[in-house]
Design an enzyme around this catalytic site. Structure first.
Site, PDB file in Angstrom:
ATOM      1  N   ASN A 257       0.747  -1.337  -0.137  1.00 37.54           N
ATOM      2  CA  ASN A 257       0.102  -0.233  -0.148  1.00 37.54           C
ATOM      3  C   ASN A 257       0.695   1.430   0.048  1.00 37.54           C
ATOM      4  O   ASN A 257       1.501   1.714   0.995  1.00 37.54           O
ATOM      5  CB  ASN A 257      -0.657  -0.033   0.895  1.00 37.54           C
ATOM      6  CG  ASN A 257      -2.089   0.757   1.422  1.00 37.54           C
ATOM      7  OD1 ASN A 257      -1.825   2.038   0.757  1.00 37.54           O
ATOM      8  ND2 ASN A 257      -2.529   0.750   2.253  1.00 37.54           N
TER       9      ASN A 257
ATOM     10  N   ARG B 135      -2.459  -1.897  -3.963  1.00 40.19           N
ATOM     11  CA  ARG B 135      -2.923  -0.482  -3.809  1.00 40.19           C
ATOM     12  C   ARG B 135      -2.893   0.436  -4.582  1.00 40.19           C
ATOM     13  O   ARG B 135      -1.711   1.018  -4.783  1.00 40.19           O
ATOM     14  CB  ARG B 135      -3.805  -0.226  -2.204  1.00 40.19           C
ATOM     15  CG  ARG B 135      -4.638   0.845  -2.413  1.00 40.19           C
ATOM     16  CD  ARG B 135      -4.770   1.555  -0.865  1.00 40.19           C
ATOM     17  NE  ARG B 135      -5.417   2.898  -0.352  1.00 40.19           N
ATOM     18  CZ  ARG B 135      -4.725   4.013  -0.604  1.00 40.19           C
ATOM     19  NH1 ARG B 135      -4.135   4.101   0.144  1.00 40.19           N
ATOM     20  NH2 ARG B 135      -6.046   5.096  -0.126  1.00 40.19           N
TER      21      ARG B 135
ATOM     22  N   HIS C  61     -11.480   5.328  -0.821  1.00 44.35           N
ATOM     23  CA  HIS C  61     -11.985   4.262   0.099  1.00 44.35           C
ATOM     24  C   HIS C  61     -12.340   2.706  -0.359  1.00 44.35           C
ATOM     25  O   HIS C  61     -13.150   2.397   0.252  1.00 44.35           O
ATOM     26  CB  HIS C  61     -12.754   5.092   0.989  1.00 44.35           C
ATOM     27  CG  HIS C  61     -11.996   5.859   1.882  1.00 44.35           C
ATOM     28  ND1 HIS C  61     -12.519   6.999   3.110  1.00 44.35           N
ATOM     29  CD2 HIS C  61     -10.173   5.828   2.253  1.00 44.35           C
ATOM     30  CE1 HIS C  61     -11.325   7.350   3.336  1.00 44.35           C
ATOM     31  NE2 HIS C  61     -10.258   7.079   3.152  1.00 44.35           N
TER      32      HIS C  61
ATOM     33  N   ARG D 139      -8.202  17.466   5.612  1.00 43.06           N
ATOM     34  CA  ARG D 139      -8.675  17.941   4.583  1.00 43.06           C
ATOM     35  C   ARG D 139     -10.168  18.660   4.631  1.00 43.06           C
ATOM     36  O   ARG D 139     -10.879  17.735   6.039  1.00 43.06           O
ATOM     37  CB  ARG D 139      -8.902  16.844   3.385  1.00 43.06           C
ATOM     38  CG  ARG D 139      -7.785  16.550   2.737  1.00 43.06           C
ATOM     39  CD  ARG D 139      -7.917  15.185   1.925  1.00 43.06           C
ATOM     40  NE  ARG D 139      -7.204  13.963   2.807  1.00 43.06           N
ATOM     41  CZ  ARG D 139      -7.822  12.420   2.743  1.00 43.06           C
ATOM     42  NH1 ARG D 139      -8.519  12.028   1.351  1.00 43.06           N
ATOM     43  NH2 ARG D 139      -6.537  12.014   3.361  1.00 43.06           N
TER      44      ARG D 139
ATOM     45  N   GLU E  61      -8.053  -3.322   4.900  1.00 40.11           N
ATOM     46  CA  GLU E  61      -7.455  -3.478   3.298  1.00 40.11           C
ATOM     47  C   GLU E  61      -6.675  -3.837   2.730  1.00 40.11           C
ATOM     48  O   GLU E  61      -6.920  -5.068   1.762  1.00 40.11           O
ATOM     49  CB  GLU E  61      -7.699  -1.738   2.730  1.00 40.11           C
ATOM     50  CG  GLU E  61      -8.335  -1.141   2.684  1.00 40.11           C
ATOM     51  CD  GLU E  61      -8.070   0.398   3.057  1.00 40.11           C
ATOM     52  OE1 GLU E  61      -7.699   0.994   3.958  1.00 40.11           O
ATOM     53  OE2 GLU E  61      -8.324   1.665   2.195  1.00 40.11           O
TER      54      GLU E  61
END
Ligand code: AMP
Length: 376
Positions: free
Chosen positions: A7, A73, A162, A223, A363
């Protein structure tokens, strides 16, 4: 069968080595601050080299030939990828063509793919895209109300991110709810440093809060989430800020950090308990943004079987979960304070019609599973 999952973030590399199909983690770690001034690791190639050396030095594998496959990923799959794929030269060219949509992330992901080709020339590689799960969004969900032809020409649309996490926790919920994914309507709420919500109808993503980029939607660690786009123009015109100044501000100096100075929810909760007004305000704004999306997605889905909390905050902060679903009894969401404090898998009151679940995301396991399914 050993599958290495990578990842690659903009300045980090997380890795996990799985024994499949047993789904056992043999080794995992993270390389951080890649390319930063004080770091000895200057790029992703070096990060992977140090990972490979660790695998050998610690005797996790005796030779690199023991690694049977590598799963990656990849952040942006654009409209090209609606599922995971085995990587070949054409796929690499496609991922490259998507760099303008996610410059930092797709570039880092490609670096990882090139490095793996170098170290494991015989191991097949698989790409699992953050955007793929959201390719099922209907046109009215992914189209922005901007000039249509311009959007089509420039590939401006809601992509959503996501996806691997939303899909994974949705799949996991089937075991708890004892139903098939295609028979469930779910709202999955990923609350980590990045945050997003997804409305899942009959197992398919039909709306999600992140958009053209991972900047839209909920308030995040650094963010801003949803804001009036005029603010950007105002800052640009009135204060003579450059595009990159504003981009930097929206991505790294906003969200929870912009409001109270920290992007770590543990710290913020402690600060609020100590009476820090800005920390309390940050929590209130964060909670309110999640609440609004839950309400909107209940309205969109009609009937909902469960809402699912995941990500660092969603999995670990009982108080944030409680605040989010407070006063939502009329929407059939009632939390059981005791189960919530104990972080049970199902934290809703018995006999309420919408279950409230807490499911740890994974993930990397999802990527290992996808790679295994595609290759063996
Ligand atoms: P992630 O990006 O999924 O690793 O999540 C990171 C976020 O989860 C950070 O804001 C952490 O402060 C937050 N987090 C992790 N553990 C806890 C906890 N026990 N309580 C509150 N927030 C937590």
């Amino acid at each position: 069968m050993k599958i290495l999952v990578l990842n690659s973030g903009s300045s980090s590399l997380k890795y996990k080595l799985f024994l499949m199909p047993e789904m056992k983690v043999l080794f995992s770690g993270i390389v951080e601050a890649i390319g930063e001034e004080e770091s000895t690791i200057k790029n992703h190639h070096q990060a992977i080299e140090s990972t490979v050396q660790k695998l050998l030095a610690k005797g996790i594998v005796k030779s690199l030939a023991e690694i049977n496959a590598v799963g990656h990923r990849v952040v942006h799959g654009g409209v090209i990828f609606d599922k995971s794929v085995v990587i070949d030269e054409n796929i690499i060219a496609d991922i490259k063509s998507l760099i303008p949509l996610a410059p930092i992330h797709n570039y880092a992901n490609l670096e990882g793919i090139y490095a793996m080709k170098h170290y494991f020339p015989n191991a097949p590689q698989v790409a699992v895209f953050d955007t793929a799960f959201h390719q099922s969004l209907p046109k009215e969900a992914y189209t922005y109300a901007l000039p249509l032809e311009l959007c089509e020409k420039e590939n401006i649309r809601r992509y959503g991110f996501h996806g691997t996490s939303h899909h994974y926790v949705a799949q996991q919920s089937t075991k708890i709810l004892n139903k098939t994914l295609s028979s469930l309507n779910l709202i999955t709420i990923h609350l980590g440093n990045g945050t997003s919500v997804c409305a899942i109808k009959s197992g398919k993503s039909v709306d999600t809060s992140m958009g053209f980029t991972p900047l839209e939607g909920l308030v995040m660690g650094t963010r801003c989430g949803d804001i009036d786009p005029s603010i950007v123009l105002y800052l640009q015109n009135r204060l003579d800020k450059s595009v990159s100044d504003i981009e930097q501000m929206l991505n790294y100096q906003s969200g929870l950090k912009g409001i109270c100075g920290s992007n770590d929810m543990r710290t913020i909760e402690r600060m609020a308990l100590d009476g820090d007004q800005k920390a309390s305000l940050a929590i209130d704004i964060f909670v309110r943004s999640v609440k609004k999306y839950i309400g909107a997605y209940i309205a969109l889905l009609g009937s909902v079987d469960a809402i699912i909390f995941t990500g660092g905050i969603g999995e670990n902060s009982a108080s944030i979960r409680a605040k989010i679903v407070k006063n939502m009894e009329h929407l059939k969401l009632v939390i059981d304070p005791k189960k919530n404090l104990n972080h049970e898998v199902c934290v809703s009151k018995k006999d309420t019609s919408i279950q409230i679940l807490v499911i740890e995301t994974n993930e990397e396991l999802m990527i290992a599973n996808e790679s295994y399914k595609l290759l063996f």
